[in-house]
Every structure is written in C-alpha cells, then in structure tokens.
Design a protein around this motif. Structure first.
Motif, PDB file in Angstrom:
ATOM      1  N   LYS A  19     122.161 -20.776  39.040  1.00 15.70           N
ATOM      2  CA  LYS A  19     122.806 -21.780  39.886  1.00 15.70           C
ATOM      3  C   LYS A  19     122.061 -23.215  39.708  1.00 15.70           C
ATOM      4  CE  LYS A  19     124.283 -22.597  44.667  1.00 15.70           C
ATOM      5  NZ  LYS A  19     124.498 -22.267  46.166  1.00 15.70           N
ATOM      6  N   ALA A  20     120.817 -23.234  39.947  1.00 17.33           N
ATOM      7  CA  ALA A  20     120.099 -24.496  39.753  1.00 17.33           C
ATOM      8  C   ALA A  20     120.526 -25.266  38.335  1.00 17.33           C
ATOM      9  CB  ALA A  20     118.790 -24.294  39.861  1.00 17.33           C
ATOM     10  N   GLY A  21     120.564 -24.254  37.409  1.00 18.90           N
ATOM     11  CA  GLY A  21     120.669 -24.789  35.912  1.00 18.90           C
ATOM     12  C   GLY A  21     122.060 -25.455  35.767  1.00 18.90           C
ATOM     13  N   LYS A  22     123.209 -24.859  36.444  1.00 21.07           N
ATOM     14  CA  LYS A  22     124.520 -25.084  36.390  1.00 21.07           C
ATOM     15  C   LYS A  22     124.562 -26.601  36.969  1.00 21.07           C
ATOM     16  CE  LYS A  22     127.507 -22.118  34.637  1.00 21.07           C
ATOM     17  NZ  LYS A  22     128.409 -22.549  33.376  1.00 21.07           N
ATOM     18  N   LEU A  23     123.761 -26.612  38.273  1.00 21.91           N
ATOM     19  CA  LEU A  23     124.002 -27.856  39.084  1.00 21.91           C
ATOM     20  C   LEU A  23     123.094 -29.025  38.174  1.00 21.91           C
ATOM     21  CD1 LEU A  23     123.135 -26.603  42.620  1.00 21.91           C
ATOM     22  CD2 LEU A  23     125.432 -27.584  41.788  1.00 21.91           C
ATOM     23  N   GLY A  41     126.931 -33.470  30.797  1.00 25.10           N
ATOM     24  CA  GLY A  41     127.250 -32.303  29.767  1.00 25.10           C
ATOM     25  C   GLY A  41     127.088 -33.099  28.503  1.00 25.10           C
ATOM     26  N   TRP A  42     127.424 -34.560  28.366  1.00 30.48           N
ATOM     27  CA  TRP A  42     127.390 -35.086  27.121  1.00 30.48           C
ATOM     28  C   TRP A  42     125.857 -35.154  26.439  1.00 30.48           C
ATOM     29  CZ3 TRP A  42     124.279 -39.674  26.733  1.00 30.48           C
ATOM     30  CH2 TRP A  42     123.704 -39.815  27.952  1.00 30.48           C
ATOM     31  N   THR A  98     121.274 -30.820  27.143  1.00 31.67           N
ATOM     32  CA  THR A  98     122.216 -30.053  28.214  1.00 31.67           C
ATOM     33  C   THR A  98     123.048 -29.156  27.334  1.00 31.67           C
ATOM     34  OG1 THR A  98     121.795 -31.985  29.719  1.00 31.67           O
ATOM     35  CG2 THR A  98     123.542 -30.437  30.139  1.00 31.67           C
ATOM     36  N   GLN A  99     123.518 -29.731  26.449  1.00 28.90           N
ATOM     37  CA  GLN A  99     124.452 -28.755  25.996  1.00 28.90           C
ATOM     38  C   GLN A  99     123.728 -27.497  25.243  1.00 28.90           C
ATOM     39  OE1 GLN A  99     126.526 -31.313  22.866  1.00 28.90           O
ATOM     40  NE2 GLN A  99     127.516 -32.469  24.480  1.00 28.90           N
ATOM     41  N   ARG A 100     122.642 -27.752  24.707  1.00 26.53           N
ATOM     42  CA  ARG A 100     121.773 -26.538  23.917  1.00 26.53           C
ATOM     43  C   ARG A 100     121.571 -25.750  25.273  1.00 26.53           C
ATOM     44  NH1 ARG A 100     120.007 -30.920  20.799  1.00 26.53           N
ATOM     45  NH2 ARG A 100     118.149 -31.247  22.386  1.00 26.53           N
ATOM     46  N   TYR A 101     121.221 -26.270  26.320  1.00 23.82           N
ATOM     47  CA  TYR A 101     120.632 -25.528  27.202  1.00 23.82           C
ATOM     48  C   TYR A 101     121.917 -24.451  27.879  1.00 23.82           C
ATOM     49  CZ  TYR A 101     118.572 -23.902  31.488  1.00 23.82           C
ATOM     50  OH  TYR A 101     117.825 -22.929  32.558  1.00 23.82           O
ATOM     51  N   LEU A 102     122.954 -25.261  28.167  1.00 25.09           N
ATOM     52  CA  LEU A 102     124.150 -24.458  28.551  1.00 25.09           C
ATOM     53  C   LEU A 102     124.863 -23.403  27.569  1.00 25.09           C
ATOM     54  CD1 LEU A 102     126.329 -27.212  30.338  1.00 25.09           C
ATOM     55  CD2 LEU A 102     125.327 -24.958  31.473  1.00 25.09           C
ATOM     56  N   GLY A 103     124.649 -23.802  26.408  1.00 21.07           N
ATOM     57  CA  GLY A 103     125.194 -22.875  25.324  1.00 21.07           C
ATOM     58  C   GLY A 103     124.371 -21.266  25.281  1.00 21.07           C
ATOM     59  N   ASP A 104     123.271 -21.332  26.074  1.00 23.94           N
ATOM     60  CA  ASP A 104     122.434 -20.009  25.970  1.00 23.94           C
ATOM     61  C   ASP A 104     121.870 -19.834  27.265  1.00 23.94           C
ATOM     62  OD1 ASP A 104     121.623 -17.528  24.991  1.00 23.94           O
ATOM     63  OD2 ASP A 104     120.092 -18.498  23.911  1.00 23.94           O
ATOM     64  N   THR A 147     117.861 -18.792  31.224  1.00 18.86           N
ATOM     65  CA  THR A 147     117.431 -18.408  32.512  1.00 18.86           C
ATOM     66  C   THR A 147     116.576 -17.068  32.641  1.00 18.86           C
ATOM     67  OG1 THR A 147     119.655 -19.278  33.549  1.00 18.86           O
ATOM     68  CG2 THR A 147     118.308 -17.878  34.896  1.00 18.86           C
ATOM     69  N   ALA A 148     116.709 -16.208  32.014  1.00 22.81           N
ATOM     70  CA  ALA A 148     115.964 -14.874  31.895  1.00 22.81           C
ATOM     71  C   ALA A 148     114.587 -15.261  31.390  1.00 22.81           C
ATOM     72  CB  ALA A 148     116.577 -14.051  31.010  1.00 22.81           C
ATOM     73  N   LYS A 149     114.393 -16.079  30.379  1.00 22.37           N
ATOM     74  CA  LYS A 149     113.093 -16.685  30.045  1.00 22.37           C
ATOM     75  C   LYS A 149     112.110 -17.242  30.923  1.00 22.37           C
ATOM     76  CE  LYS A 149     114.486 -16.952  24.958  1.00 22.37           C
ATOM     77  NZ  LYS A 149     114.694 -17.819  23.668  1.00 22.37           N
TER      78      LYS A 149
END
Length: 338
Positions: A52-56, A62-63, A67-73, A78-80
């Motif tokens: 949830k924190a990552g999404k926020l 997003g540009w 950020t795009q690389r983080y959201l892409g995986d 998050t698991a790491k």
C-alpha cells in the motif's frame, strides 16, 4: 489531629505534586497504549502495508523512470524489501543529491530512492502519525489526513477574520521560518520523544505565524521562540522571522490581504505562472520524444491549477488554460508557440 495509622496529613504542595505525577503516569500509559495498538515490527512492515505504501509513493510521479521500474515489478520489490527488513539486512541506499535553482535561490536537494521512500511511508503511516499526532495542536496541518495546505491556508483566513472582528486592524503578525530546517534539525530531541512514545498557533512544516493585537507582545513571543530554538539546536531564518502588518503577511508562498470588513484576499506567488509555462514547454518536448505522456502532463497541470485556485487567481488561470490548449490541444504546437 494526626491521621489514622500515624501518617501525617499531606500538605497542599504534596497533594499538587501527587496529582501531577498521577497525570504524568496516565499520559504515559495512553502513549504506550497507542504504541502497542500499532502492532509489532512484523505487523507494521507487513506485505500489505508495504504494498500500500508503495502504491501511495508512486501516486502523482508515475512519469519518473525510477517509479515506473518500481511499479513494473511491485510485487517482487515489495517481497524483497520485507525479506530484508525481517532479516535485519535492510540498509539505506543514501541520498541522490543535486542542486536546483528555485526563485533565484540555489537549493541543495537530497532525495532517496523510491524503495526507501516506501519503507519511510510505511513507518510514518502505521506508527509515527498515529503515535505523535495525538500531541499535535489542531492547527498543525502538514502531512496529516484531511488537512494539508488547503487546511493551513483556510485556518489563516479564519484567524485573520476572527482577529479583525475582535480588534480591527490593530496589531500585527509574527511570521517565522527556519534555516535549512530538515537538514540542520538535531535528532536528539526526536529520539527522546520516540523513547517516550514508542515502546517496542498555526504551523505547516517549517513555516508558522502568531497573530496578536499587541505588537510589543509579539516581540516578546519572537524572543521566546528564538530562545527555545537555541535550546533545541534549531536555527531560525532571521530574515524571514519578523513582525509585519496584518495586510502584509506571507504564509506558504501566499500573500494574505485583509480589508477593514474582515474579508481576506489571497494572492498567489507571481512567479508561479511563469514557472508553469516553462514546465509546459519542457513537458511538450518530452511528449514528442515519447518520455512523457499527455495524461502525465494533464495530471501535473491540474495539480498546479488546484494550487492556484486556493487564491484569487481567476485571470491568471484563464490565460494559462489558453496557453495549455495551444500547446496540447491544437495542431502543430511549434506554430502556436508564444
């Protein structure tokens, strides 16, 4: 006569001290209850909370490539992060540092990687805010849900109107600011507050103000604030800490004008529109290069418009809307460039 059991009666000072200590103990009990309610380390940094924190953290930026690389995986990232936290191996990656010229002032910026901001956001949302916000004054507006800049500026309006109804235009405003607040603020007082709270006026960030009908009293307050800051090791910005007339106050880069009737008029910073025009031209080049989408531009522009709508900026917004349509909603933007 002596009390039963041979104990002497308590003096008024002793009774006062006993009540004071009981109140201190009760406050500390409530602090510890709020801390326990946040959960254990494992519960605070659960997969769900980190996700949830990552999404926020990615919302509104997003540009950016990082950020795009983080959201892409985001699932794997998050698991790491959680695995490193649970094993005690998570470490900060340090700052990405660069200089930025803002309104003629050179600022040294230190930002952290998106993966680190996620951990910070998770900690703030699930521990620091619920634990510390109970001790905040009502007018503390920064980084709190349902508050923010709009709330802070509206409270300024309220305080000015209330003052004019009671005292007219008599008195002044002590506006204050801190020098390099986030980089220079000592950590010692924060650690001491953490130890008390975590077991197992108006204010926004580093800007604040005090309003009073007696200018002499404001001078006393100014000296008291400076003295307290010296005790804490915080440096005040002496150029921006001053007493001004009611109609000359600047707060959050906004000028607050007050009429005799108590009406408050807010004027936004005049350079804001010029900076936005420069950004829109740069964004247009990025759109043509394929590094930015029109939707990202629209989001950034609407965010700026939302800020400008806080003030009396109807004419400025009308001109900027026209310029925006020329760049993004007409034919070849270069032919329409002004």
């Amino acid at each position: 006569c002596p009390q039963r059991g041979g104990r002497r009666p308590m003096t008024s000072e002793e009774r006062h001290e006993a009540r004071y200590r009981r109140r201190l103990a009760e406050r500390q009990r409530r602090r510890e209850e709020r801390s326990r309610a946040c959960g254990t380390f494992e519960e605070v940094f659960s997969f769900q909370n980190l996700y949830k924190a990552g999404k926020l953290c990615c919302k509104g930026v997003g540009w950016k490539g990082s950020t795009q690389r983080y959201l892409g995986d985001i699932i794997s990232n998050t698991a790491k992060t959680r695995k490193a936290l649970m094993e005690g191996k998570w470490k900060t990656k340090g700052f990405h540092e660069f200089d930025l010229m803002e309104r003629g002032k050179l600022r040294h910026i230190r930002s952290v990687h998106i993966s680190e901001r996620v951990v910070q956001r998770c900690l703030c949302d699930n521990v620091l805010v619920p634990v510390f916000s109970a001790a905040f004054i009502y007018d503390n507006a920064a980084s709190l849900k349902d508050k923010g800049i709009d709330f802070a500026m509206d409270r300024m309006n309220c305080h000015l109107q209330r003052h004019v109804r009671k005292h007219g235009l008599k008195g002044g405003i002590l506006v204050y600011d801190f020098s390099d607040y986030f980089n220079s603020a000592p950590h010692g007082p924060i650690y001491r507050e953490n130890e008390r709270r975590i077991r197992g006026a108006g204010r926004y960030m580093d800007d604040g103000y005090l309003i009073h009908e007696d200018v002499a009293y404001l001078k006393t307050c100014q000296e008291a604030v400076l003295t307290k800051c010296r005790e804490l090791g915080i440096r005040m910005n002496r150029k921006k800490t001053r007493i001004v007339k009611l109609g000359e106050a600047r707060f959050l880069k906004t000028k607050f004008l007050v009429t005799q009737t108590g009406r408050v008029i807010r004027k936004m910073h005049r350079k804001s529109a010029r900076k936005m025009r420069e950004k829109l031209k740069k964004f247009r080049r990025w759109v043509d290069e394929g590094t930015m989408t029109r939707e990202d531009v629209r989001t950034a522009y609407e965010s700026w418009r939302g800020h400008m709508r806080r003030g009396n900026s109807w004419k400025v917004l009308r001109r900027m809307d026209k310029y925006y349509r020329k760049l993004y909603e007409s034919g070849d933007w270069r032919d329409n460039h002004v």
